[in-house]
Enzyme design. Sequence first.
Site, PDB file in Angstrom:
ATOM      1  N   HIS A 124       0.862  -1.186   0.000  1.00  0.00           N
ATOM      2  CA  HIS A 124       0.000   0.000   0.000  1.00  0.00           C
ATOM      3  C   HIS A 124       0.899   1.237   0.000  1.00  0.00           C
ATOM      4  O   HIS A 124       2.138   1.116  -0.028  1.00  0.00           O
ATOM      5  CB  HIS A 124      -0.965  -0.035   1.184  1.00  0.00           C
ATOM      6  CG  HIS A 124      -0.305  -0.227   2.525  1.00  0.00           C
ATOM      7  ND1 HIS A 124       0.591   0.669   3.047  1.00  0.00           N
ATOM      8  CD2 HIS A 124      -0.407  -1.235   3.433  1.00  0.00           C
ATOM      9  CE1 HIS A 124       1.004   0.248   4.228  1.00  0.00           C
ATOM     10  NE2 HIS A 124       0.429  -0.923   4.475  1.00  0.00           N
ATOM     11  N   HIS A 128       4.028   1.444   2.271  1.00  0.00           N
ATOM     12  CA  HIS A 128       5.220   0.770   1.737  1.00  0.00           C
ATOM     13  C   HIS A 128       5.827   1.604   0.598  1.00  0.00           C
ATOM     14  O   HIS A 128       7.048   1.762   0.513  1.00  0.00           O
ATOM     15  CB  HIS A 128       4.863  -0.610   1.171  1.00  0.00           C
ATOM     16  CG  HIS A 128       4.211  -1.543   2.141  1.00  0.00           C
ATOM     17  ND1 HIS A 128       2.938  -2.037   1.965  1.00  0.00           N
ATOM     18  CD2 HIS A 128       4.661  -2.095   3.302  1.00  0.00           C
ATOM     19  CE1 HIS A 128       2.629  -2.861   2.957  1.00  0.00           C
ATOM     20  NE2 HIS A 128       3.658  -2.907   3.784  1.00  0.00           N
ATOM     21  N   VAL A 162       1.782   6.806   6.692  1.00  0.00           N
ATOM     22  CA  VAL A 162       0.857   7.237   5.652  1.00  0.00           C
ATOM     23  C   VAL A 162      -0.547   6.810   6.074  1.00  0.00           C
ATOM     24  O   VAL A 162      -0.766   5.666   6.484  1.00  0.00           O
ATOM     25  CB  VAL A 162       1.230   6.643   4.280  1.00  0.00           C
ATOM     26  CG1 VAL A 162       0.272   7.144   3.201  1.00  0.00           C
ATOM     27  CG2 VAL A 162       2.663   7.005   3.922  1.00  0.00           C
TER      28      VAL A 162
HETATM   29  P1  AMP Z   1       4.461  -4.821   6.814  1.00  0.00           P
HETATM   30  O1  AMP Z   1       4.356  -5.275   5.381  1.00  0.00           O
HETATM   31  O2  AMP Z   1       3.151  -4.472   7.432  1.00  0.00           O
HETATM   32  O3  AMP Z   1       5.324  -5.706   7.654  1.00  0.00           O
HETATM   33  O4  AMP Z   1       5.220  -3.425   6.752  1.00  0.00           O
HETATM   34  C1  AMP Z   1       6.459  -3.292   6.102  1.00  0.00           C
HETATM   35  C2  AMP Z   1       7.035  -1.951   6.444  1.00  0.00           C
HETATM   36  O5  AMP Z   1       6.134  -0.911   6.054  1.00  0.00           O
HETATM   37  C3  AMP Z   1       7.280  -1.771   7.948  1.00  0.00           C
HETATM   38  O6  AMP Z   1       8.512  -1.103   8.153  1.00  0.00           O
HETATM   39  C4  AMP Z   1       6.102  -0.933   8.371  1.00  0.00           C
HETATM   40  O7  AMP Z   1       6.365  -0.140   9.505  1.00  0.00           O
HETATM   41  C5  AMP Z   1       5.883  -0.055   7.143  1.00  0.00           C
HETATM   42  N1  AMP Z   1       4.512   0.440   7.116  1.00  0.00           N
HETATM   43  C6  AMP Z   1       3.374  -0.280   7.278  1.00  0.00           C
HETATM   44  N2  AMP Z   1       2.286   0.527   7.230  1.00  0.00           N
HETATM   45  C7  AMP Z   1       2.756   1.788   7.057  1.00  0.00           C
HETATM   46  C8  AMP Z   1       2.137   3.078   6.930  1.00  0.00           C
HETATM   47  N3  AMP Z   1       0.818   3.215   6.987  1.00  0.00           N
HETATM   48  N4  AMP Z   1       2.932   4.140   6.741  1.00  0.00           N
HETATM   49  C9  AMP Z   1       4.290   3.999   6.670  1.00  0.00           C
HETATM   50  N5  AMP Z   1       4.927   2.830   6.776  1.00  0.00           N
HETATM   51  C10 AMP Z   1       4.183   1.735   6.970  1.00  0.00           C
END
Ligand code: AMP
Length: 301
Positions: free
Chosen positions: A28, A31, A170
């Site tokens: 999303h 990322h 975000v």
């Molecule tokens: P995940 O795929 O949920 O493990 O997230 C991968 C990376 O994206 C991690 O470093 C999360 O902290 C970051 N992340 C997830 N959601 C958001 C968001 N809404 N805004 C910024 N970074 C995010």
Amino acid sequence: MRVLHTFAEVREASVGITSLVPTMGYLHEGHLSLMATARGESDTVVVSLFVNPLQFNDQEDLARYPRDLDRDGRLAREAGVDLLFAPPLEVMYPMPALTRVTVSSLVTEMEGAYRPGHFEGVATVVAKLLAGLQPQRAYLGRKDAQQLAVIRRMAFDLSFPVDIVGGQTVRESDGLALSSRNVFLDRNERDRALGISRGLMAAADAFETGARDAHTLEGKVREMVTGAEVDYVTLADAHTAVPLSGVDRDAFLAVAARVGSTRLIDNVPFLAEPGGAISVDRGFRLSGPSILYGDRHAIDY
Ligand code: AMP
């Protein structure tokens, strides 16, 4: 963009300053913003896509975690990513991981208390990615503030030659923090989930009009999170994750709450500036619908 499946392939294909954006996929804009920052600061941008079983304490959560490699590949390519590392389970864990990384006191509070073993799984897989891919930088979101603290401390304690860079949260246009898990929310649950970000914004308002104590700030959040079951609302030190009685340093106000069968986390960071001033970071809001929903709009615009 190349899609690669082994550590050696990625190391061989990486040139110059290499940045890693570790993810579990179902990408999303949260990322994508990490990828955009990485793109501007590196020669090779590597995005890893791996739903890491080691960090799921709930097997149902693991089984239903959204996955779509084709969609993720298209989005990563459009974001200018050079290498998409999508290791199969046998590459990440050819044998059971007998070596685990535990960042002791950082993992006992908040998420650590509610998800036993979660941070050990996260720290272990990120350690493997840093050792196996050898990036100079790794980009992680402040959305997962405790995770960011855990990974920073792990990289420091274990002398990984990597800079850990934190990216702004975000949010969807109405404030809900983007999460791959948002796709599970129906309209009613989504409305109830909104109390989480509204509560954090109310706390940010209170902070900006002078409130500093944890009791007041946490209370603002609890007042608004009425449609979800709160696991915790905690003001914590950004580096040690120790609960604080007031904002007097780098900190974050974190919430975890369950809406139906979906568990969501969010926070607002407080950033101490060199002159002593402290500011609150409300994150960045999208102006339209998130790519998470495809044609199915979560909100009416
Ligand atoms: P995940 O795929 O949920 O493990 O997230 C991968 C990376 O994206 C991690 O470093 C999360 O902290 C970051 N992340 C997830 N959601 C958001 C968001 N809404 N805004 C910024 N970074 C995010």
